[in-house]
Motif scaffolding. Structure first.
Motif, short mmCIF file in Angstrom:
data_model
loop_
_atom_site.label_atom_id
_atom_site.label_comp_id
_atom_site.label_asym_id
_atom_site.label_seq_id
_atom_site.Cartn_x
_atom_site.Cartn_y
_atom_site.Cartn_z
N ASN A 93 113.62 -51.54 -74.77
CA ASN A 93 112.74 -50.55 -74.16
C ASN A 93 112.79 -49.17 -74.78
O ASN A 93 112.29 -48.21 -74.19
CB ASN A 93 113.02 -50.40 -72.65
N THR A 94 113.39 -49.03 -75.95
CA THR A 94 113.57 -47.71 -76.54
C THR A 94 112.75 -47.57 -77.82
O THR A 94 112.74 -48.46 -78.66
CB THR A 94 115.05 -47.45 -76.85
N PHE A 109 112.69 -42.23 -77.06
CA PHE A 109 111.83 -42.25 -75.88
C PHE A 109 112.19 -43.50 -75.09
O PHE A 109 112.11 -44.62 -75.61
CB PHE A 109 110.36 -42.27 -76.29
N THR A 110 112.58 -43.32 -73.82
CA THR A 110 113.15 -44.44 -73.06
C THR A 110 112.38 -44.74 -71.77
O THR A 110 112.89 -45.43 -70.90
CB THR A 110 114.62 -44.15 -72.71
N ASP A 111 111.16 -44.24 -71.63
CA ASP A 111 110.42 -44.43 -70.39
C ASP A 111 109.80 -45.82 -70.24
O ASP A 111 109.45 -46.22 -69.12
CB ASP A 111 109.28 -43.41 -70.28
N GLU A 113 109.34 -49.87 -69.91
CA GLU A 113 110.10 -50.79 -69.08
C GLU A 113 110.24 -52.18 -69.69
O GLU A 113 110.78 -53.08 -69.05
CB GLU A 113 109.44 -50.89 -67.69
N TYR A 137 101.73 -45.73 -74.70
CA TYR A 137 102.29 -44.39 -74.55
C TYR A 137 101.85 -43.51 -75.71
O TYR A 137 101.97 -43.91 -76.88
CB TYR A 137 103.81 -44.45 -74.51
N ASN A 144 107.82 -36.22 -76.76
CA ASN A 144 107.40 -35.87 -75.40
C ASN A 144 106.14 -36.64 -75.01
O ASN A 144 105.20 -36.74 -75.80
CB ASN A 144 107.12 -34.36 -75.31
N LEU A 145 106.13 -37.17 -73.80
CA LEU A 145 104.98 -37.94 -73.32
C LEU A 145 103.79 -37.03 -73.11
O LEU A 145 103.86 -36.04 -72.39
CB LEU A 145 105.33 -38.65 -72.01
N ARG A 148 99.56 -41.75 -70.90
CA ARG A 148 99.69 -43.19 -71.05
C ARG A 148 98.52 -43.90 -70.39
O ARG A 148 97.89 -43.37 -69.47
CB ARG A 148 101.02 -43.69 -70.51
N ASP A 192 104.84 -41.51 -61.10
CA ASP A 192 105.90 -40.53 -60.86
C ASP A 192 105.35 -39.20 -60.37
O ASP A 192 106.09 -38.23 -60.19
CB ASP A 192 106.72 -40.31 -62.13
N THR A 196 99.64 -37.72 -66.07
CA THR A 196 99.81 -38.29 -67.41
C THR A 196 99.02 -39.58 -67.59
O THR A 196 99.08 -40.18 -68.66
CB THR A 196 101.29 -38.59 -67.70
#
Length: 374
Positions: A93-94, A109-111, A113, A137, A144-145, A148, A192, A196
């Motif tokens: 996931n990275t 970036f680890t957001d 899933e 993404y 930085n996001l 998405r 969240d 975005t």
């Protein structure tokens, strides 16, 4: 067999492939085939626990990341490069950004899933990274996001871009067209709470079945193959299918990117049949496909206006629109990874115990071989 049932079977098999592994005699423990990107006489390879940068001139190792591989990260999605960055995702996931010159890590970036199976796209300083969690993404070059977009299924294909839009094909059957950039006012609140989320594409097109291979774009036409054994040519300005080609109950799943020459589109299927159609109208150029005798999983390349493919049994061959094949060489290896062409060399990734990467000239003569030291 009903094509929808067939598609479900194929997707089950695809999942099994990723779990059980596709390479033989591998130099490292593998759960998929290696991903490769060639750029400016350098080859960037993602395989197992490490990412490699190789000099295409002689096959020497320029750097590898991380210096010591760890089972915590497994890399198979082909890296993407810019003037300064190498972007590569792993199976945990990275998404990583590495310094192009030395392979040092710049950010993570680890957001996401789920796994990164598709390559990212770098375009004008923005990273567009599709993930199997159904999201695409968009990140700035510092990780930085920005925004998405959520498809209705996993994303296994690398996005494409032109001057105005981003194009994403998904396993949910759709081609999605997105803007390259979005203002905050154009974005909706994500899960969240942050603004975005791109809630709707600019437009979309239902291709009727899943796409697991990368599309290709030329002169405003997007060419893509599907797991149902159908190839589409889509006019992006008109937002419609120009033509589609299939042979009912004969064409199997298409894994590779269509290969374009000046007049033809070439594509191979999982049964080992190679087809050539007229680029303008999709009409068959041959009365029957060229039968290779082994699966065509690897994406081919164009060399001197001929298509070059690698069959899964190790045979590498060229062919033209007149159906004149020429065997360049046959390797003692199973080949699933895409071919590359750089500096006059065809670069192959057999991922065998004898060679992780091999370069041959256009006559099939070996130029160099790379195998990592243990």
């Amino acid at each position: 067999m009903n094509k929808k049932i067939f598609s479900l079977i194929i997707l089950t098999l695809i999942s099994a492939v990723l779990i059980s592994g596709c390479t033989t005699n591998s130099a490292a423990s593998a759960s998929s085939w290696p991903g490769m990107m060639l750029d400016n006489q350098t080859g960037y390879l993602a395989y197992g626990t490490q990412v490699y940068a190789l000099d295409v001139k002689n096959g020497s190792l320029l750097w590898k990341y991380p210096a010591e591989g760890s089972s915590k990260s497994q890399f198979y999605a082909a890296p993407e490069v810019s003037d300064s960055l190498v972007i590569v995702g792993d199976y945990t996931n990275t998404l990583y950004a590495l310094d192009k010159e030395n392979g040092f890590e710049k950010w993570q970036f680890t957001d996401a899933e789920d796994r990164y199976i598709a390559s990212s796209l770098l375009n004008n300083g923005i990273v567009y990274a599709p993930n199997t969690d159904s999201y695409l993404y968009a990140l700035d070059d510092n990780g930085n996001l920005l925004w998405r977009f959520k498809a209705n299924g996993p994303n296994w294909s690398k996005p494409l871009a032109d001057e105005n839009h981003l194009y994403l094909t998904s396993m949910d059957h759709f081609l999605y067209v997105l803007n390259l950039n979005y203002s905050e006012a154009e974005l909706a609140a994500d899960k969240d709470g942050g603004k975005t989320l791109v809630s709707e594409p600019v437009w979309s097109l239902d291709l009727g079945t899943a796409v697991v291979s990368n599309p290709v774009l030329e002169d405003g036409i997007l060419y893509v193959g599907t797991v149902d054994g159908i190839v589409y040519a889509v006019d992006l300005e008109k937002q419609s299918v120009v033509w589609k080609y299939t042979v009912e109950d004969e064409m199997a799943s298409i894994w590779g990117t269509p290969v374009l020459t000046s007049d033809a589109v070439f594509f191979g299927d999982e049964n080992g049949n190679l087809y050539a159609v007229d680029k303008k109208d999709g009409s068959a150029l041959w009365p029957s496909p060229f039968e290779t005798g082994a699966s065509l999983i690897s994406s081919g390349i164009t060399v001197d206006d001929k298509a070059v493919f690698a069959a899964s049994d190790g045979k590498i061959f060229s062919i033209d629109s007149s159906k004149e094949p020429k065997t360049l060489t046959t390797l003692d290896a199973v080949i699933y990874s895409p071919l590359g062409f750089e500096d006059g060399k065809i670069v192959v990734v057999p991922a065998s115990s004898e060679a992780l990467v091999k370069a041959i000239d256009t006559n099939g003569n070996e130029v160099w071989t790379y195998l990592p030291t243990k």
